[in-house]
Design an enzyme around this catalytic site. Structure first.
Site, mmCIF file in Angstrom:
data_model
loop_
_atom_site.group_PDB
_atom_site.id
_atom_site.type_symbol
_atom_site.label_atom_id
_atom_site.label_comp_id
_atom_site.label_asym_id
_atom_site.label_seq_id
_atom_site.Cartn_x
_atom_site.Cartn_y
_atom_site.Cartn_z
ATOM 1 N N ARG A 66 -7.921 -4.362 -3.256
ATOM 2 C CA ARG A 66 -7.333 -3.227 -3.893
ATOM 3 C C ARG A 66 -8.368 -3.051 -5.152
ATOM 4 O O ARG A 66 -8.260 -3.703 -5.996
ATOM 5 C CB ARG A 66 -5.781 -3.467 -4.444
ATOM 6 C CG ARG A 66 -4.949 -3.763 -3.482
ATOM 7 C CD ARG A 66 -3.498 -3.921 -3.963
ATOM 8 N NE ARG A 66 -2.764 -4.459 -2.906
ATOM 9 C CZ ARG A 66 -2.285 -3.886 -1.769
ATOM 10 N NH1 ARG A 66 -2.350 -2.370 -1.783
ATOM 11 N NH2 ARG A 66 -1.541 -4.466 -1.038
ATOM 12 N N CYS B 216 0.932 -1.275 0.095
ATOM 13 C CA CYS B 216 -0.089 -0.084 0.094
ATOM 14 C C CYS B 216 0.938 1.282 0.083
ATOM 15 O O CYS B 216 0.405 2.127 -0.752
ATOM 16 C CB CYS B 216 -0.660 0.092 1.190
ATOM 17 S SG CYS B 216 -1.984 -1.229 1.397
HETATM 18 C C1 BEZ Z 1 0.685 -4.732 1.909
HETATM 19 O O1 BEZ Z 1 1.822 -4.925 1.813
HETATM 20 O O2 BEZ Z 1 0.294 -3.737 1.455
HETATM 21 C C2 BEZ Z 1 -0.320 -5.718 2.021
HETATM 22 C C3 BEZ Z 1 0.023 -7.030 1.895
HETATM 23 C C4 BEZ Z 1 -0.833 -7.931 2.403
HETATM 24 C C5 BEZ Z 1 -1.957 -7.691 2.910
HETATM 25 C C6 BEZ Z 1 -2.433 -6.478 3.104
HETATM 26 C C7 BEZ Z 1 -1.534 -5.145 3.034
#
Ligand code: BEZ
Length: 245
Positions: free
Chosen positions: A139, A56
């Site tokens: 997402r 993110c």
């Molecule tokens: C992230 O790195 O943004 C992420 C990865 C897995 C689950 C939720 C967020």
């Protein structure tokens, strides 16, 4: 155990062609009334799973870096996650103060990030997909046009960072279709040939096949024509300038 009604609320998915579901929300840039506040502009409403997570963070830095480019195409960005306002503020401050990614640093996120701790907005937009996560939004990317209609939707799983060149390409392609009444073929980018609307009668099909002008027909149902890159960009970017004046 969720009731049937709650289950339906979580799994409700707005569709292409639907009016964007309305909501009022608190964001890192103050309150917004959606989509009314964005009348006359395109909006990309996107969700991310959680603040203070690496994928993110890389996405927010990339989107913030490209914000001006999207704004020039008459498109505003609005983010969302199931986190509170103070978490959002702290995360965006950390990004600006500490994080480097892909040559970017000191990145300030200036577009609104919605706090949606109640999941009210995430549920309305089908951003909770329980098979992936019951507590975090996937997402999602909603392209909403200047009349408040959903024009395209992309969903990615939690582990996959989005391709922002593709998001920009899709926005420009849809605006080009609207402005020039054409369709765009696979992997189209401004400057590439566009697809003209299908022949609606046998007569037109015949004319197309015998056309000596700029039309190029693989067959009667598959005709393309050139569309100048500057003409596309001028029209889309100039329109934004005129709207801003
Ligand atoms: C992230 O790195 O943004 C992420 C990865 C897995 C689950 C939720 C967020």
């Amino acid at each position: 155990m969720e009731t049937m009604q709650e289950q339906e609320q979580i799994t409700a998915m707005p569709r292409i062609g639907d009016k964007a579901p309305e909501f009022k929300a608190i964001t890192t840039q103050g309150e917004i009334n959606f989509p009314i506040d964005y009348k006359g502009e395109w909006v990309i409403l996107f969700s991310h799973p959680a603040d203070f997570t690496p994928v993110c963070t890389s996405e927010f830095m990339t989107f913030a870096h490209l914000e001006d480019k999207f704004n020039k195409a008459n498109c505003k960005l609005v983010g969302l996650s199931i986190d509170g306002l103070y978490s959002h503020i702290a995360w965006l401050r950390t990004i600006k103060e500490k994080i480097k990614f892909n040559g970017m640093k000191n990145v300030e996120v200036k577009f609104p990030l919605i706090e949606d701790i109640t999941m009210e907005v995430a549920k309305k937009y089908g951003m909770i997909q329980p098979g992936e996560s019951k507590t975090q939004a996937v997402r999602a990317v909603f392209f909403i046009d200047s009349k408040g209609t959903i024009r395209a939707i992309i969903y990615y799983p939690l582990s996959l960072g989005r391709n922002f060149d593709e998001i920009y390409r899709a926005l420009i392609a849809m605006q080009t279709s609207d402005e020039f009444s054409v369709a765009t073929p696979a992997d189209w980018n401004p400057g590439d040939d566009v697809i003209v609307s299908p022949a609606g009668s046998c007569g037109v099909a015949e004319e197309r096949m015998n056309s000596k002008d700029e039309l190029k027909c693989e067959d009667w149902f598959f005709c393309t024509k050139p569309l100048d890159k500057d003409e596309v960009l001028d029209k889309i970017l100039k329109k934004t300038k005129l709207l801003a004046e």
